[in-house]
Scaffold this motif. Structure first.
Motif, short mmCIF file in Angstrom:
data_model
loop_
_atom_site.label_atom_id
_atom_site.label_comp_id
_atom_site.label_asym_id
_atom_site.label_seq_id
_atom_site.Cartn_x
_atom_site.Cartn_y
_atom_site.Cartn_z
N GLU A 178 1.17 -1.54 0.44
CA GLU A 178 -0.05 0.05 -0.25
C GLU A 178 0.94 1.28 -0.02
N PHE A 179 1.96 1.11 0.10
CA PHE A 179 2.96 2.37 0.24
C PHE A 179 2.95 2.78 -0.58
N ILE A 180 3.00 2.11 -1.79
CA ILE A 180 3.70 3.05 -3.13
C ILE A 180 2.52 3.96 -3.51
N PHE A 181 1.42 4.20 -2.92
CA PHE A 181 -0.09 4.88 -3.27
C PHE A 181 0.75 6.05 -2.98
N ASP A 182 1.39 7.04 -2.27
CA ASP A 182 1.78 8.05 -1.94
C ASP A 182 2.46 8.94 -2.78
N LYS A 183 2.75 8.11 -4.01
CA LYS A 183 3.53 7.89 -5.17
C LYS A 183 2.53 8.57 -5.89
N VAL A 184 1.17 8.72 -6.20
CA VAL A 184 -0.32 8.92 -7.19
C VAL A 184 0.09 10.27 -7.62
N ASP A 185 -0.12 10.73 -8.82
CA ASP A 185 0.09 12.38 -9.20
C ASP A 185 -0.82 12.43 -9.89
N THR A 186 -0.78 13.32 -11.30
CA THR A 186 -1.87 13.20 -12.35
C THR A 186 -1.76 13.76 -13.63
N SER A 187 -1.93 13.19 -15.07
CA SER A 187 -1.40 12.99 -16.10
C SER A 187 -1.76 14.52 -16.35
N LYS A 188 -0.87 15.31 -17.25
CA LYS A 188 -1.20 16.91 -17.00
C LYS A 188 -1.86 16.64 -18.88
N ILE A 189 -1.59 15.13 -19.43
CA ILE A 189 -2.45 15.05 -20.90
C ILE A 189 -3.68 14.49 -21.12
N THR A 190 -4.10 14.17 -19.83
CA THR A 190 -4.86 12.79 -19.80
C THR A 190 -6.00 13.28 -18.66
N GLY A 191 -5.33 13.89 -17.68
CA GLY A 191 -6.14 14.17 -16.40
C GLY A 191 -6.18 12.53 -15.60
N LYS A 192 -5.73 11.53 -16.25
CA LYS A 192 -6.36 10.56 -15.65
C LYS A 192 -4.81 10.43 -14.16
N THR A 193 -4.95 9.98 -12.85
CA THR A 193 -4.12 9.65 -11.71
C THR A 193 -3.37 8.49 -12.45
N TYR A 194 -1.74 9.05 -11.61
CA TYR A 194 -1.22 7.04 -12.41
C TYR A 194 -0.15 7.35 -11.41
N LEU A 195 0.39 5.81 -10.86
CA LEU A 195 1.66 6.19 -10.26
C LEU A 195 2.53 5.36 -11.29
N PRO A 196 3.98 6.48 -10.69
CA PRO A 196 5.85 5.54 -11.70
C PRO A 196 5.45 4.34 -10.61
N ILE A 197 5.96 3.38 -11.50
CA ILE A 197 6.70 2.03 -10.52
C ILE A 197 8.29 1.65 -11.22
N PHE A 198 8.98 2.85 -12.40
CA PHE A 198 9.90 2.56 -13.14
C PHE A 198 10.42 3.58 -13.68
N ILE A 199 11.66 4.00 -13.09
CA ILE A 199 12.59 5.01 -14.55
C ILE A 199 13.98 4.80 -14.72
N ASN A 200 14.09 5.04 -15.82
CA ASN A 200 15.24 4.87 -16.70
C ASN A 200 15.71 5.89 -16.55
N GLU A 201 17.21 6.42 -16.26
CA GLU A 201 17.85 7.35 -17.17
C GLU A 201 18.86 7.67 -17.63
N GLN A 202 19.16 8.13 -19.01
CA GLN A 202 20.47 7.65 -19.77
C GLN A 202 21.35 9.23 -20.17
N ALA A 203 22.49 9.19 -19.65
CA ALA A 203 23.16 10.73 -20.58
C ALA A 203 24.45 9.98 -21.51
N SER A 204 24.20 11.29 -22.91
CA SER A 204 24.85 10.36 -23.87
C SER A 204 25.28 11.33 -24.39
#
Length: 824
Positions: free
Chosen positions: A167-193
């Motif tokens: 349940e702790f994952i729902f502390d990170k719920v946000d809203t999409s600025k494109i669709t207006g839907k609520t969403y929960l980030p679960i994965f992120i990958n960054e790359q510099a080149s």
């Protein structure tokens, strides 16, 4: 009570996260929705167009006081915004009856006297005079962020048993600025080149300087999925490749045939006069976008563009795709891409309220430099090896390299994923997804599988059970052992195979491999050689097949060799093979006459193989002995030379054999994908049936690549051959124009296969088997087919007709075959 407070707190947080949020529907005086209506905040370039149902959602990080709703042929509406959040608005537009002399473009716009098309033609004329195309050489810094989010999060979803203990994952719920839907980030990958390019020699190279992953860096299947989704594209090209399909770009020279364009506004952006053009599809069901773009007067370069796929585009598991690109001016004349954002809404169902997942990629570009020439060897030298230091950059590196800081929610993903990795339920979900994607079950550092090969059936073995596995410490393993054992209940025999691969040098991918296999196999299932010592054709196990499937052989194959990849996607290999062959059935013979005129039924053969495998534009994930292909839409040229040496380890025959394979899937604009495959070969010397080139027939009820569907096993025997397979996938272009069928998302296939071959008199005289040597030498054997794919989103069915050689015994004039698979 605590959960209720959590939901309320989350809702309040979402309300104040952005300064202005607006959503609603635009209708006309007859209460019908107005599709493709322009909606934007006054005196800004922040806007969207309504979807096919007239709905929209718009968000701004700044406080906005007026919303403008505009559609050519209707009076503009200026709606005051008295609150920060204005949701579920219903806005009615009235027809413009005052400006009757002005040409109105609604529905299908005219191709004549349309000012939007005049601007579009100027964009075409100047598209190669803008951006990186204007310089001989270029280099720049690139920062890319890929994120996956669960969307449509609500209180019922949060209470689901699926998330018990998480349940702790729902502390990170946000809203999409494109669709207006609520969403929960679960994965992120960054790359510099750093990216380098040479427009003169048409060479390009990207050198990764850092990569940071939130928890799946060792899962090559997830990483391959990520890379497959987000290929590069250029909006000035006629077609944009997304999900293995060609979408017509709104800036395409053929765009006027599939889009309507409307000039809606002018504005000064960064001191430059720009025009705003709204575009939308002329027809349903085609691979097109809807959206708008701002174009600069004078240079006719794009300043900003928004693109969203048509709602009824034929893509599986994808509900929406949204693209946004921004360009900045350089030296008052050249516009360069500085931000590229792509968002995909994945969902099993197309219903707007169904749960799904966002896949988002945001790429920033800066520090451009031009006309600094580098030697050709700089581009052609490719780093194949895995550099662990790049994957462990400190936080200070990322703080200085990110072109845009992470949001608080994005920063929290790294912490959240760290906790989730310790959660047993979450690991169960990850493992289940990995099993479906990889066909293996991971048990510690051992992978059991392939699980879908556990069962089989053929006329010799009867019901067959197989168990096997491989070592797996990570996607970049420098060595790997693999093996299996199988048991046939009818022949009451155990079979086995074992192999190993060891990387001796990472930079050149210098690999030693060796293995041994003792099994029952249909050796006449392919023309081009199988390089995997454990490879066993699908035709060897035919649970569902027509006709006699007893022409199987007992094979004992030992192989050892070396391979090297000095240049990316160019691989050389040398191997020594020793095999023994004998029939596995009393009704099938591999017999031949020896020098004394006696009949021999067993074959012992030593063989030296030299091969070249060239796969330009192939993209892979991983740096170990085994890599995962990102996709299979790359060209392949494979050349093989085999030398049989009589007397070596008791070998029976001398011969030379050359073989060629060429395959090249080609995306044909908006008309789908055309795939030609050419195979050719010739054997020099006198050899028995076990060493001949048997044209591969297919008696199963399933589609097998490069096999002939209406040909029986061992029907045609050759020592020289040339085969051509032509297939075209229309990707639903025809069905999309048929009402009633359009919604099914079906896809059309057509194709033809042909083969010519011959056999020498010496080889015919050597034959003592019960298989007559018949070659398609008088005329080319051919068959043709039509197919329907994407049935239930996973099934393809082909109907194939045999074109000639109908006088041969046990001929099948027409047949139906199927194949299962999941494709976008």
């Amino acid at each position: 009570m605590k959960k209720l407070l959590l939901v309320l707190f989350t809702f309040i947080t979402l309300q104040i996260a952005a300064q202005t949020k607006v959503s609603g529907v635009v209708i006309d005086e007859k209460q019908q929705p107005l599709s493709y209506t322009s909606v934007y905040f006054k005196n800004t370039t922040e806007g969207v167009i309504t979807n096919e149902d007239g709905k929209f959602y718009l968000e701004s990080a700044s406080k906005q006081d007026t919303l403008v709703i505009s559609f050519t042929g209707y009076d503009d509406v200026f709606l005051p915004l008295t609150k920060a959040v204005n949701l579920d608005l219903k806005i009615e537009l009235k027809e413009d009856t005052v400006l009757s002399e002005i040409k109105i473009f609604t529905g299908k716009t005219s191709k004549k006297d349309n000012p939007a098309l005049d601007i579009l033609r100027k964009i075409w004329e100047n598209r190669r005079k803008n951006g990186l195309h204007k310089f001989d050489q270029y280099n720049y810094q690139k920062y890319e962020k890929i994120e996956f989010d669960l969307n449509s999060i609500d209180s019922a979803y949060m209470k689901s048993k699926m998330f018990k203990g998480m349940e702790f994952i729902f502390d990170k719920v946000d809203t999409s600025k494109i669709t207006g839907k609520t969403y929960l980030p679960i994965f992120i990958n960054e790359q510099a080149s750093n990216v380098y390019g040479d427009n003169v020699s048409k060479l390009k190279k990207e050198i990764v300087s850092g990569n940071k992953n939130s928890g799946f860096e060792n899962n090559q299947h997830i990483m391959a999925f990520l890379k497959d989704l987000y290929v590069e594209y250029d909006i000035y090209n006629n077609y944009l490749k997304l999900f293995d399909k060609d979408f017509v770009s709104p800036l395409s020279r053929t765009g006027i045939n599939v889009y309507n364009y409307v000039l809606t506004d002018t504005a000064d952006i960064d001191g430059k006069k720009c025009y705003n053009i709204v575009y939308y599809p002329r027809r349903k069901g085609e691979l097109t976008f809807k959206g708008d773009f701002w174009v600069n007067e004078g240079t006719w370069a794009i300043k900003k563009i928004n693109m969203a796929i048509s709602k009824d585009a034929n893509i599986n598991w994808v509900r929406d795709i949204y693209i946004e690109q921004e360009f900045d001016v350089l030296n008052d004349s050249v516009f360069l891409l500085t931000k590229d954002h792509l968002m995909t809404d994945f969902s099993i169902r197309q219903n707007e309220k169904s749960k799904g997942m966002y896949g988002k990629r945001t790429t920033y570009y800066k520090q451009f430099e031009f006309d600094k020439k580098k030697p050709v060897n700089f581009y052609k030298s490719e780093v194949n090896s895995y550099n662990e230091a790049l994957m462990n950059r400190p936080d200070e590196f990322w703080e200085g390299y990110r072109f845009e800081p992470l949001s608080e929610e994005e920063k929290g993903i790294y912490t959240m994923l760290g906790e989730l990795k310790q959660n047993k339920r979450f690991q169960t979900y990850v493992n289940l997804g990995t099993i479906l994607a990889s066909d293996y079950i991971q048990i510690g550092n051992f992978d059991y599988g392939p699980i879908f090969s556990s069962f089989g059936f053929n006329d010799i073995e009867g019901f067959r059970l197989r168990a096997g596995g491989r070592t797996y410490f990570g996607q970049n393993d420098m060595w790997r052992l693999e093996g299996y054992t199988a048991y046939g209940f009818k022949d009451d025999k155990f079979k086995y195979g074992i192999s190993g691969r060891f990387m001796l040098d990472k930079d050149s991918r210098f690999i030693f491999f060796a293995g041994n296999r003792r099994d029952v196999e249909q050796i006449a299932a392919t023309l081009s050689p199988i390089t995997d010592v454990l490879g066993r054709s699908f035709a060897s196990s035919a649970l569902l097949a027509s006709g006699d499937n007893s022409k199987l052989s007992n094979i004992n194959l030992t192989s050892a060799g070396l391979e090297i990849e000095p240049l990316k996607n160019l691989k050389f290999s040398a191997a020594f093979n020793y095999k023994t062959l004998k029939s596995a059935s009393p009704t099938f013979s591999l017999g031949y006459y020896d020098e004394a005129g006696d009949i021999q039924t067993d074959l012992n053969q030593s063989e030296i193989n030299l091969s070249v495998d060239y796969t330009p534009r192939r993209k892979t994930v991983g740096f170990g002995v085994d890599r995962t292909d990102v996709d299979y839409n790359y060209a392949r040229v494979f050349f093989n030379y085999s030398l049989g040496v009589k007397g070596m380890l008791g070998s029976d025959f001398d011969y030379k054999k050359i073989q060629l394979l060429y395959r090249h899937p080609i995306l044909v604009g908006g008309f789908g994908r055309f795939t030609p495959t050419l195979e050719a070969g010739k054997t020099y010397g006198t050899v028995p049936l076990g060493l001949m080139s048997v044209i591969p027939g297919n008696q199963s009820y399933f589609i097998i690549d490069n096999a002939f569907s209406q040909m029986n096993y061992y029907e045609f025997i050759t020592d020289e051959y040339i085969a051509l397979h032509l297939e075209h996938n229309f990707n639903g272009r025809i069905f999309s124009r048929i009402p009633g069928i359009r919604k099914l998302g079906l896809r059309e296939f057509v194709g033809i296969r042909g083969v010519w071959g011959d056999v020498s008199k010496e080889n015919v005289a050597l034959n003592a088997s019960n298989i007559p040597y018949i070659a398609p030498s008088d005329k080319v054997y051919y068959e043709y087919f039509v197919g329907v794919g994407n049935i239930f989103k996973c099934l393809r069915i082909d109907v194939t007709w045999r074109g000639n050689y109908l006088e041969n015994p046990d001929v099948r004039k027409m047949g139906v075959k199927a194949v299962f698979g999941f494709h976008f």
